[in-house]
Design a protein around this motif. Sequence first.
Motif, PDB file in Angstrom:
ATOM      1  N   VAL A  63       1.775  -2.421  -6.968  1.00  0.00           N
ATOM      2  CA  VAL A  63       1.286  -3.063  -5.924  1.00  0.00           C
ATOM      3  C   VAL A  63       1.284  -4.820  -6.340  1.00  0.00           C
ATOM      4  O   VAL A  63       0.042  -5.219  -7.041  1.00  0.00           O
ATOM      5  CB  VAL A  63      -0.401  -2.691  -5.469  1.00  0.00           C
ATOM      6  N   GLU A  64       2.413  -4.960  -5.318  1.00  0.00           N
ATOM      7  CA  GLU A  64       2.110  -7.001  -5.015  1.00  0.00           C
ATOM      8  C   GLU A  64       0.810  -7.386  -4.381  1.00  0.00           C
ATOM      9  O   GLU A  64       0.419  -8.600  -4.902  1.00  0.00           O
ATOM     10  CB  GLU A  64       3.136  -7.064  -4.957  1.00  0.00           C
ATOM     11  N   LEU A  65       0.830  -7.218  -3.000  1.00  0.00           N
ATOM     12  CA  LEU A  65      -0.399  -7.462  -2.337  1.00  0.00           C
ATOM     13  C   LEU A  65      -0.464  -6.301  -1.509  1.00  0.00           C
ATOM     14  O   LEU A  65      -0.112  -5.899  -0.883  1.00  0.00           O
ATOM     15  CB  LEU A  65       1.061  -8.766  -1.454  1.00  0.00           C
ATOM     16  N   ILE A  66      -1.713  -6.827  -0.886  1.00  0.00           N
ATOM     17  CA  ILE A  66      -2.301  -5.855   0.166  1.00  0.00           C
ATOM     18  C   ILE A  66      -2.681  -7.103   1.571  1.00  0.00           C
ATOM     19  O   ILE A  66      -2.644  -7.805   0.512  1.00  0.00           O
ATOM     20  CB  ILE A  66      -3.449  -4.989  -0.091  1.00  0.00           C
ATOM     21  N   LEU A  67      -1.964  -6.386   2.774  1.00  0.00           N
ATOM     22  CA  LEU A  67      -2.388  -6.863   3.849  1.00  0.00           C
ATOM     23  C   LEU A  67      -2.625  -6.373   4.804  1.00  0.00           C
ATOM     24  O   LEU A  67      -3.207  -4.646   4.800  1.00  0.00           O
ATOM     25  CB  LEU A  67      -0.573  -7.360   4.353  1.00  0.00           C
ATOM     26  N   GLY A  69     -11.090   0.227   2.792  1.00  0.00           N
ATOM     27  CA  GLY A  69     -10.712   1.143   1.157  1.00  0.00           C
ATOM     28  C   GLY A  69      -9.935  -0.731   1.183  1.00  0.00           C
ATOM     29  O   GLY A  69      -9.590  -0.576  -0.775  1.00  0.00           O
ATOM     30  N   SER A  70     -10.142  -1.239   1.110  1.00  0.00           N
ATOM     31  CA  SER A  70      -9.053  -2.185   0.691  1.00  0.00           C
ATOM     32  C   SER A  70      -9.703  -2.576  -0.286  1.00  0.00           C
ATOM     33  O   SER A  70      -8.787  -3.635  -1.330  1.00  0.00           O
ATOM     34  CB  SER A  70      -9.347  -3.495   1.707  1.00  0.00           C
ATOM     35  N   ALA A  71     -11.362  -3.181  -0.876  1.00  0.00           N
ATOM     36  CA  ALA A  71     -11.293  -3.653  -1.845  1.00  0.00           C
ATOM     37  C   ALA A  71     -11.007  -2.592  -3.185  1.00  0.00           C
ATOM     38  O   ALA A  71     -10.797  -3.071  -3.678  1.00  0.00           O
ATOM     39  CB  ALA A  71     -12.784  -4.484  -1.468  1.00  0.00           C
ATOM     40  N   GLY A 116      -9.065  -2.910  -6.586  1.00  0.00           N
ATOM     41  CA  GLY A 116      -9.500  -2.947  -7.838  1.00  0.00           C
ATOM     42  C   GLY A 116      -8.514  -2.204  -8.443  1.00  0.00           C
ATOM     43  O   GLY A 116      -8.848  -2.492  -9.965  1.00  0.00           O
ATOM     44  N   LEU A 117      -8.320  -1.185  -8.210  1.00  0.00           N
ATOM     45  CA  LEU A 117      -7.357   0.137  -8.545  1.00  0.00           C
ATOM     46  C   LEU A 117      -5.840  -0.605  -9.436  1.00  0.00           C
ATOM     47  O   LEU A 117      -5.188  -0.723 -10.330  1.00  0.00           O
ATOM     48  CB  LEU A 117      -7.198   1.178  -7.905  1.00  0.00           C
ATOM     49  N   THR A 118      -5.263  -1.918  -8.294  1.00  0.00           N
ATOM     50  CA  THR A 118      -4.126  -2.570  -8.624  1.00  0.00           C
ATOM     51  C   THR A 118      -4.278  -3.779  -8.809  1.00  0.00           C
ATOM     52  O   THR A 118      -3.278  -4.427  -9.948  1.00  0.00           O
ATOM     53  CB  THR A 118      -3.290  -2.313  -7.596  1.00  0.00           C
ATOM     54  N   GLY A 119      -5.114  -4.540  -8.463  1.00  0.00           N
ATOM     55  CA  GLY A 119      -5.567  -5.885  -9.014  1.00  0.00           C
ATOM     56  C   GLY A 119      -4.403  -7.077  -7.989  1.00  0.00           C
ATOM     57  O   GLY A 119      -3.976  -8.484  -7.857  1.00  0.00           O
ATOM     58  N   ALA A 120      -4.080  -6.465  -7.127  1.00  0.00           N
ATOM     59  CA  ALA A 120      -2.972  -6.812  -6.209  1.00  0.00           C
ATOM     60  C   ALA A 120      -4.477  -7.370  -4.787  1.00  0.00           C
ATOM     61  O   ALA A 120      -5.335  -7.179  -4.721  1.00  0.00           O
ATOM     62  CB  ALA A 120      -2.664  -5.387  -4.809  1.00  0.00           C
ATOM     63  N   PRO A 121      -3.986  -9.071  -4.499  1.00  0.00           N
ATOM     64  CA  PRO A 121      -5.023  -9.648  -3.044  1.00  0.00           C
ATOM     65  C   PRO A 121      -5.053  -8.902  -2.155  1.00  0.00           C
ATOM     66  O   PRO A 121      -3.622  -8.493  -2.127  1.00  0.00           O
ATOM     67  CB  PRO A 121      -4.322 -11.026  -3.867  1.00  0.00           C
ATOM     68  N   GLY A 163      -6.855 -13.746  -2.007  1.00  0.00           N
ATOM     69  CA  GLY A 163      -5.713 -13.558  -1.313  1.00  0.00           C
ATOM     70  C   GLY A 163      -6.208 -14.648   0.190  1.00  0.00           C
ATOM     71  O   GLY A 163      -8.103 -14.661   0.483  1.00  0.00           O
ATOM     72  N   ASP A 164      -5.382 -15.825   0.444  1.00  0.00           N
ATOM     73  CA  ASP A 164      -5.761 -16.716   1.428  1.00  0.00           C
ATOM     74  C   ASP A 164      -6.109 -16.031   2.703  1.00  0.00           C
ATOM     75  O   ASP A 164      -5.189 -15.486   2.453  1.00  0.00           O
ATOM     76  CB  ASP A 164      -4.717 -17.789   1.588  1.00  0.00           C
TER      77      ASP A 164
END
Length: 274
Positions: free
Chosen positions: A67-71, A82-84, A88-93, A106-107
């Motif tokens: 997972v590179e990015l979460i939107l 569940g986003s935070a 935490g599980l993936t390190g993705a912003p 993440g901006d």
Amino acid sequence: MTSVSGPGLQRSSRLSQFILAPNPGPMSLDGTNSYILGAPGHASVVVVDPGPEDETHLGALARAGAVELILVTHRHADHTAGSARLHGLTGAPVRAADPRHCHGGGDPLAHGEVLRAAGVEIEVLATPGHTSDSVCFHLPADGQAGSVLTGDTVLGRGTTVLDFPDGTLGDYLSSLVRLEALGPATVLPAHGPVLASLESIARSYRAHREERLAQIRAALDRLGRDASVGEVADAVYADVGPSVRRAAELSVAAQLSYLRRGGEGQGGAAGTVG
């Protein structure tokens, strides 16, 4: 995109798959569609709308690829809770229009911004109306006509509730015009099935709102211009059940505000009452 097999993972377009979150209900329909984006053969993925804070669901998303990015499309908990944890599980912003729902550096998302991640080009479209922070994600290279992840702005079944006063009808009608201009793109909604032709769906949504406005005007003619939200809801949404009564009242409040502010003639939480 990594080819992942397992229960719940469904192909929705050339560049997208989704896992249905275990949060069905009157407003979330079958549950939240958590999308996994990535070009074929690409090792990393983008997750859109992680959904509820459910460990089994989030674990499945985390295993779908690197997972590179979460939107997130908007602030409601059935999209963001569940986003935070997924960060935490993936390190993705995590990126959202509302900075309160950004995590890991993440901006905030900006209208017109073009993201490039997991081999996919993603254009950010501001589409307020359901909520003030609602955005859609346009994937122009996803098939012949592209695709659009519409969040709750356009649903796979039924119509969208405007979370008034945060979401307004004037904004929503303008957002539908913006989406209609994208033509016959595939609709990837956050709730309900995938649909063909965003242009056609957005046009039908606008027609539905015009019909509702006509019903509201007729109710006001009968009840008086100062009729309450509850009185108008009784007249216009007499057939809705108690589970979606609040949604009906939100829609009435949004429409009354639009009319009373001179909205006639302007062209400008999920749910199935509109």
